[in-house]
Write an enzyme that holds these catalytic residues in place. Structure first.
Site, PDB file in Angstrom:
ATOM      1  N   ASN A 105     -59.978  36.583 -82.269  1.00 37.14           N
ATOM      2  CA  ASN A 105     -60.279  36.087 -80.915  1.00 37.14           C
ATOM      3  C   ASN A 105     -60.320  37.302 -79.999  1.00 37.14           C
ATOM      4  O   ASN A 105     -59.277  37.856 -79.664  1.00 37.14           O
ATOM      5  CB  ASN A 105     -59.165  35.105 -80.501  1.00 37.14           C
ATOM      6  CG  ASN A 105     -59.299  34.654 -79.055  1.00 37.14           C
ATOM      7  OD1 ASN A 105     -60.304  34.927 -78.395  1.00 37.14           O
ATOM      8  ND2 ASN A 105     -58.287  33.949 -78.568  1.00 37.14           N
ATOM      9  N   LYS A 121     -61.179  37.464 -76.972  1.00 35.88           N
ATOM     10  CA  LYS A 121     -60.833  37.101 -75.577  1.00 35.88           C
ATOM     11  C   LYS A 121     -61.801  37.772 -74.591  1.00 35.88           C
ATOM     12  O   LYS A 121     -62.964  37.966 -74.916  1.00 35.88           O
ATOM     13  CB  LYS A 121     -59.378  37.450 -75.289  1.00 35.88           C
ATOM     14  CG  LYS A 121     -58.418  36.833 -76.304  1.00 35.88           C
ATOM     15  CD  LYS A 121     -56.986  36.910 -75.870  1.00 35.88           C
ATOM     16  CE  LYS A 121     -56.100  36.341 -76.964  1.00 35.88           C
ATOM     17  NZ  LYS A 121     -54.702  36.300 -76.607  1.00 35.88           N
ATOM     18  N   HIS A 173     -57.019  26.744 -76.645  1.00 36.58           N
ATOM     19  CA  HIS A 173     -56.144  27.931 -76.686  1.00 36.58           C
ATOM     20  C   HIS A 173     -55.116  27.831 -75.551  1.00 36.58           C
ATOM     21  O   HIS A 173     -55.422  27.329 -74.469  1.00 36.58           O
ATOM     22  CB  HIS A 173     -56.988  29.202 -76.538  1.00 36.58           C
ATOM     23  CG  HIS A 173     -56.211  30.439 -76.844  1.00 36.58           C
ATOM     24  ND1 HIS A 173     -55.359  31.018 -75.925  1.00 36.58           N
ATOM     25  CD2 HIS A 173     -56.114  31.187 -77.974  1.00 36.58           C
ATOM     26  CE1 HIS A 173     -54.796  32.076 -76.487  1.00 36.58           C
ATOM     27  NE2 HIS A 173     -55.228  32.198 -77.731  1.00 36.58           N
ATOM     28  N   GLU A 185     -50.025  28.320 -82.778  1.00 38.05           N
ATOM     29  CA  GLU A 185     -49.788  29.545 -82.021  1.00 38.05           C
ATOM     30  C   GLU A 185     -48.613  29.333 -81.075  1.00 38.05           C
ATOM     31  O   GLU A 185     -48.802  28.820 -79.959  1.00 38.05           O
ATOM     32  CB  GLU A 185     -51.032  29.902 -81.209  1.00 38.05           C
ATOM     33  CG  GLU A 185     -52.252  30.180 -82.048  1.00 38.05           C
ATOM     34  CD  GLU A 185     -53.188  31.160 -81.353  1.00 38.05           C
ATOM     35  OE1 GLU A 185     -53.484  32.187 -81.941  1.00 38.05           O
ATOM     36  OE2 GLU A 185     -53.593  30.900 -80.215  1.00 38.05           O
ATOM     37  N   SER A 188     -49.280  37.590 -82.569  1.00 38.65           N
ATOM     38  CA  SER A 188     -48.897  38.960 -82.954  1.00 38.65           C
ATOM     39  C   SER A 188     -49.024  39.213 -84.452  1.00 38.65           C
ATOM     40  O   SER A 188     -48.179  39.885 -85.054  1.00 38.65           O
ATOM     41  CB  SER A 188     -47.485  39.278 -82.452  1.00 38.65           C
ATOM     42  OG  SER A 188     -47.442  39.189 -81.035  1.00 38.65           O
ATOM     43  N   GLY A 205     -54.915  40.535 -80.274  1.00 42.37           N
ATOM     44  CA  GLY A 205     -54.911  41.983 -80.060  1.00 42.37           C
ATOM     45  C   GLY A 205     -55.393  42.803 -81.254  1.00 42.37           C
ATOM     46  O   GLY A 205     -56.222  43.713 -81.101  1.00 42.37           O
TER      47      GLY A 205
HETATM   48  C1  PEP Z   1     -54.204  34.628 -79.661  1.00 42.43           C
HETATM   49  O1  PEP Z   1     -54.241  34.694 -78.455  1.00 42.43           O
HETATM   50  O2  PEP Z   1     -54.874  33.757 -80.247  1.00 42.43           O
HETATM   51  C2  PEP Z   1     -53.345  35.546 -80.382  1.00 42.43           C
HETATM   52  C3  PEP Z   1     -52.839  35.150 -81.504  1.00 42.43           C
HETATM   53  O3  PEP Z   1     -53.086  36.766 -79.798  1.00 42.43           O
HETATM   54  P1  PEP Z   1     -52.208  37.984 -80.398  1.00 42.43           P
HETATM   55  O4  PEP Z   1     -52.625  38.170 -81.837  1.00 42.43           O
HETATM   56  O5  PEP Z   1     -52.569  39.156 -79.556  1.00 42.43           O
HETATM   57  O6  PEP Z   1     -50.784  37.593 -80.271  1.00 42.43           O
END
Ligand code: PEP
Length: 255
Positions: free
Chosen positions: A12, A14, A98, A170, A216, A238
Site C-alpha cells: 500500500n 498510500k 483502511h 491491521e 509494520s 512503509g
Molecule cells: C498499512 O497502512 O496498511 C500498513 C500496514 O502500514 P505499515 O506497514 O507502514 O505499518
C-alpha cells in the site's frame, strides 16, 4: 511454509510517489519479482500513478490494486473514482476500509460494505481492512470491534464472493509505528476472524478466505508471521515503498 491458501502480499503506497517515482519503483519490483508465481504480489499506487504502474507491470505476475474506490457506479460524485474507471487500468484488487480512511474520512462499516459489494460487481477483489485501536485492545474490546467490522462490511456477500474477498487484519496500533503484533497475537486474531467467517458463511468458505496481516511488516518479521496457520499474507505500508525491502519481504516468504 506449506498452506492450502496461496499467500498474498500487497504493498500500500498510500499518498507517496510522483508518477516518475512510482514507475521506477514498479520497474524495480518487476525486475526482482516478475516471475514469482507461488505468492500473489500486488502493488497499490496512488490513483495518479495507476496508469503508468499498470503499463510497467502488465506483462509480469505482479498485480495492480487501488487504495480506495467509490461505492457508486458513476455520475455526479465530484472527486470520486469508480470501479469501472479502475478496471480500465487492469486493477484487480482494491483496498477498502483502511483504518486511515475510517479515521480521516469517517468511513463507516455500512459504506465500506457498499464498496465491497460494488467491487465484486465489477469483478475486483476487495482487500477489506479491519483492526482495533490500542485503547480498544486495552479495554478488552478487540473481539467485539473486529466482529462488528467483519459482520458489517461483509453483509450480503455470496459464498463465492466471500472466497474472493481478502481480509487484512491491521491492528491500528501497529500501523506505521514499528510495533508489530507478535506472531501469536496475529494468529489469535486471524483465527478469530476465520471463525467469524464460518458463522457468517460456512466452514468450507472460511477455509478458502485469505487473511493478511498488516502493521509494520518488514523483511525481518515477515516469514515468522506467515508461518502462522491462519496468516495468509501481508499488507505492507512503509516497507513497500522501496524495491529492496518489499522484494525481500516477498522472497523471505517463499518456501
Ligand atoms: C498499512 O497502512 O496498511 C500498513 C500496514 O502500514 P505499515 O506497514 O507502514 O505499518
Amino acid at each position: 511454509m506449506e498452506k492450502d491458501r496461496k499467500l498474498i502480499i500487497a504493498g500500500n503506497w498510500k499518498m507517496n510517489k510522483t508518477v516518475a517515482e512510482a514507475r521506477d519503483l514498479a520497474k524495480g519490483l518487476r525486475m526482482e519479482l516478475a516471475n514469482i508465481k507461488d505468492i500473489d504480489v500486488v502493488v497499490c499506487p496512488a490513483f495518479t500513478a495507476i496508469g503508468e504502474v499498470s503499463k510497467e507491470i502488465i506483462e509480469s505476475d505482479i498485480r495492480l490494486g487501488a487504495q480506495n474506490m467509490s461505492e457508486q457506479g458513476g455520475g455526479a460524485y465530484t472527486g470520486e473514482i469508480s470501479a469501472l474507471m479502475l478496471k480500465e487500468f487492469i486493477v484487480r484488487y482494491v483496498i477498502l476500509g483502511h483504518s486511515e480512511r475510517r479515521q480521516f474520512q469517517n468511513e463507516s462499516d455500512e459504506l465500506i460494505n457498499k464498496k465491497v459489494i460494488a467491487a465484486h460487481g465489477a469483478s475486483m477483489k476487495p482487500i477489506l481492512c479491519v483492526g482495533e485501536t490500542l485503547e480498544q485492545r486495552e479495554a478488552g474490546e478487540m473481539e467485539n470491534v473486529i466482529s462488528t467490522q467483519v459482520k458489517g462490511c461483509l453483509a450480503g456477500l455470496s459464498n463465492s464472493q466471500m472466497e474472493e474477498t481478502i481480509i487484512a487484519y491491521e491492528p491500528v496500533w501497529a500501523i506505521g509505528t514499528g510495533k508489530t503484533a507478535t506472531s501469536e497475537q496475529a494468529q489469535e486474531v486471524h483465527a478469530f476472524i476465520r471463525a467469524q467467517v464460518v458463522d457468517l458463511f460456512d466452514e468450507a468458505t472460511a477455509r478458502r478466505v485469505r487473511i493478511q496481516y498488516g502493521g509494520s511488516v518488514k523483511p525481518g518479521n515477515a516469514r515468522e508471521l506467515m508461518g502462522q496457520p491462519d496468516v495468509d499474507g501481508a499488507l505492507v505500508g512503509g516497507a513497500s515503498l522501496e524495491v529492496r525491502s518489499f522484494s525481500d519481504i516477498v522472497k523471505n516468504c517463499l518456501n
